[in-house]
Design a protein around this motif. Structure first.
Motif, PDB file in Angstrom:
ATOM      1  N   CYS A 114      28.040  16.951 -20.300  1.00 37.95           N
ATOM      2  CA  CYS A 114      29.281  16.165 -20.281  1.00 37.95           C
ATOM      3  C   CYS A 114      30.495  17.063 -20.486  1.00 37.95           C
ATOM      4  O   CYS A 114      31.522  16.899 -19.815  1.00 37.95           O
ATOM      5  N   ALA A 115      30.394  17.989 -21.415  1.00 41.55           N
ATOM      6  CA  ALA A 115      31.514  18.891 -21.695  1.00 41.55           C
ATOM      7  C   ALA A 115      31.861  19.722 -20.469  1.00 41.55           C
ATOM      8  O   ALA A 115      33.036  19.921 -20.145  1.00 41.55           O
ATOM      9  N   ILE A 116      30.851  20.200 -19.766  1.00 40.19           N
ATOM     10  CA  ILE A 116      31.085  21.005 -18.559  1.00 40.19           C
ATOM     11  C   ILE A 116      31.776  20.161 -17.489  1.00 40.19           C
ATOM     12  O   ILE A 116      32.744  20.596 -16.848  1.00 40.19           O
ATOM     13  N   VAL A 117      31.291  18.929 -17.275  1.00 39.68           N
ATOM     14  CA  VAL A 117      31.898  18.046 -16.276  1.00 39.68           C
ATOM     15  C   VAL A 117      33.362  17.778 -16.624  1.00 39.68           C
ATOM     16  O   VAL A 117      34.250  17.862 -15.762  1.00 39.68           O
ATOM     17  N   GLU A 118      33.637  17.464 -17.883  1.00 40.91           N
ATOM     18  CA  GLU A 118      35.008  17.190 -18.295  1.00 40.91           C
ATOM     19  C   GLU A 118      35.902  18.416 -18.100  1.00 40.91           C
ATOM     20  O   GLU A 118      37.015  18.314 -17.575  1.00 40.91           O
TER      21      GLU A 118
ATOM     22  N   LYS B 234      40.259  20.787 -15.293  1.00 42.50           N
ATOM     23  CA  LYS B 234      40.869  22.027 -14.786  1.00 42.50           C
ATOM     24  C   LYS B 234      41.287  21.863 -13.329  1.00 42.50           C
ATOM     25  O   LYS B 234      42.390  22.262 -12.934  1.00 42.50           O
ATOM     26  N   SER B 235      40.425  21.262 -12.525  1.00 39.75           N
ATOM     27  CA  SER B 235      40.734  21.082 -11.103  1.00 39.75           C
ATOM     28  C   SER B 235      41.897  20.120 -10.900  1.00 39.75           C
ATOM     29  O   SER B 235      42.728  20.314 -10.010  1.00 39.75           O
TER      30      SER B 235
ATOM     31  N   ASP C 192      43.936  20.283  -7.396  1.00 38.18           N
ATOM     32  CA  ASP C 192      42.860  20.265  -6.398  1.00 38.18           C
ATOM     33  C   ASP C 192      42.275  18.872  -6.197  1.00 38.18           C
ATOM     34  O   ASP C 192      41.596  18.618  -5.203  1.00 38.18           O
ATOM     35  N   MET C 193      42.534  17.968  -7.131  1.00 37.64           N
ATOM     36  CA  MET C 193      41.978  16.617  -7.041  1.00 37.64           C
ATOM     37  C   MET C 193      42.735  15.696  -7.982  1.00 37.64           C
ATOM     38  O   MET C 193      43.468  16.159  -8.871  1.00 37.64           O
TER      39      MET C 193
ATOM     40  N   ARG D  59      36.212  10.715  -4.991  1.00 41.32           N
ATOM     41  CA  ARG D  59      35.904  11.700  -3.938  1.00 41.32           C
ATOM     42  C   ARG D  59      36.196  13.096  -4.476  1.00 41.32           C
ATOM     43  O   ARG D  59      37.248  13.677  -4.218  1.00 41.32           O
ATOM     44  N   ILE D  60      35.277  13.612  -5.258  1.00 36.23           N
ATOM     45  CA  ILE D  60      35.451  14.941  -5.845  1.00 36.23           C
ATOM     46  C   ILE D  60      35.204  16.002  -4.767  1.00 36.23           C
ATOM     47  O   ILE D  60      34.191  15.933  -4.065  1.00 36.23           O
ATOM     48  N   PRO D  61      36.097  16.974  -4.621  1.00 33.42           N
ATOM     49  CA  PRO D  61      35.881  18.036  -3.627  1.00 33.42           C
ATOM     50  C   PRO D  61      34.542  18.746  -3.857  1.00 33.42           C
ATOM     51  O   PRO D  61      34.119  18.957  -4.999  1.00 33.42           O
TER      52      PRO D  61
END
Length: 314
Positions: free
Chosen positions: A214-218, A223-224, A229-230, A276-278
């Motif tokens: 979860c931490a990585i996804v957040e 950041k993006s 970027d999104m 719609r995540i790149p």
């Protein structure tokens, strides 16, 4: 047209009429419970104790963030370490509804315990409209029993106070902004926490894997979004599936777990569309998860809307 300032004045007055004495407020670190805590604190002052329960199922760094938030809000608070209690209670529990019932019941027992210590007769919760709508009752079907509604035990000793019960998430955020609550824009986080993002039995090891993922996804999505970027989703997280599949690490066979990614856009949580995540962002997330979590060798992305799915998987 919803007016946050008018709602605050009316809610404070209503709470003063409803609470005669001391109360504890269940505080999770999210916007709903934080807003409820501030409203009730303004109504009854030092007669309110905010209780944050560390279940061992919260997000990375959650306890520190919650303590900082409550200090900023100038609310009396206490942190209860109940990790062992929750993991013990969840042993062998697989069904999502059973998990919610176990967690809801355990929370209430802890709040009743703290209430007795300070002589409180009232329990304040940040329950909002989608919680009781999805929990069913009367002519409504049960979509899922929210732990703060459908999982409340019979014979609960405390009197329930829910100042946000008729509000939707977007309205709660407006109230939070008006009150100066710093977590007003924070993405929703379920009351049962990572327990319903771990499909299957909840163990300390599974919780650690889900928490790190979860931490990585957040981190990667935020950041993006900051880089342009999104668009930042309304809610975004990872979960752990109870299946293992064959993979490869270097030249060696790996038999690891699967992490799913979920990200949606919504206004009030009643309906949602998948984000719609790149592909480049998904690729970065997948690489980090499989590199940093050696027990995981597969990452998938959920492209289901609500309905027919729900936002959380359980």
């Amino acid at each position: 047209m919803f007016d946050a300032s008018d709602f605050i004045d009316e809610a404070i007055e209503k709470v003063r009429e409803e609470i005669d004495g001391k109360a504890v407020v269940a505080t999770s670190g999210g916007v709903d419970s934080a807003v409820a805590a501030v409203i009730v604190s303004r109504a009854i002052g030092d007669n309110l104790l905010s209780v944050y329960v560390d279940t061992g199922l919260m997000r990375k760094g959650e306890k520190k963030q919650v303590a900082s938030m409550l200090e900023d809000l100038d609310v009396n608070y206490e942190i209860v370490d109940a990790k062992d209690e929750f993991f013990e209670a969840l042993k062998g529990v697989l069904d999502p509804e059973d998990k919610r019932m176990v967690i809801g019941g355990k929370f209430i027992k802890i709040f009743e315990r703290k209430a007795k210590e300070i002589g409180a007769e009232y329990l304040v919760q940040g329950t909002i409209a989608p919680d009781w709508i999805e929990s069913g009752g009367d002519l409504r079907d049960t979509i899922k029993s929210h732990h703060n509604v459908g999982a409340l035990p019979e014979g609960m000793e405390l009197k329930l106070v829910e100042p946000l019960r008729d509000l939707y998430k977007d309205e709660v955020r407006k109230v939070g902004r008006e009150l100066g609550v710093t977590v007003s824009e924070r993405q929703p986080f379920p009351g049962p926490a990572l327990a319903i993002r771990i499909l299957g039995e909840v163990t300390p090891e599974a919780a650690e894997t889900a928490r790190d993922a979860c931490a990585i996804v957040e981190e990667e999505i935020e950041k993006s979004a900051e880089n342009g970027d999104m668009e930042l989703p309304w809610q975004y997280f990872a979960g752990l599936l109870p299946i293992r599949s064959v993979g490869v690490r270097g030249d060696i066979r790996a038999y690891g777990y699967t992490i799913f990614i979920r990200a949606v856009q919504s206004v009030d949580g009643m309906t949602a569309s998948y984000s719609r995540i790149p592909h480049e962002v998904l690729d970065d997330i997948s690489i980090r998860i499989t590199n940093e979590l050696p027990q995981v060798n597969r990452v998938v992305y959920d492209i289901t809307n609500k309905p027919p799915g729900t936002i959380e998987w359980e």
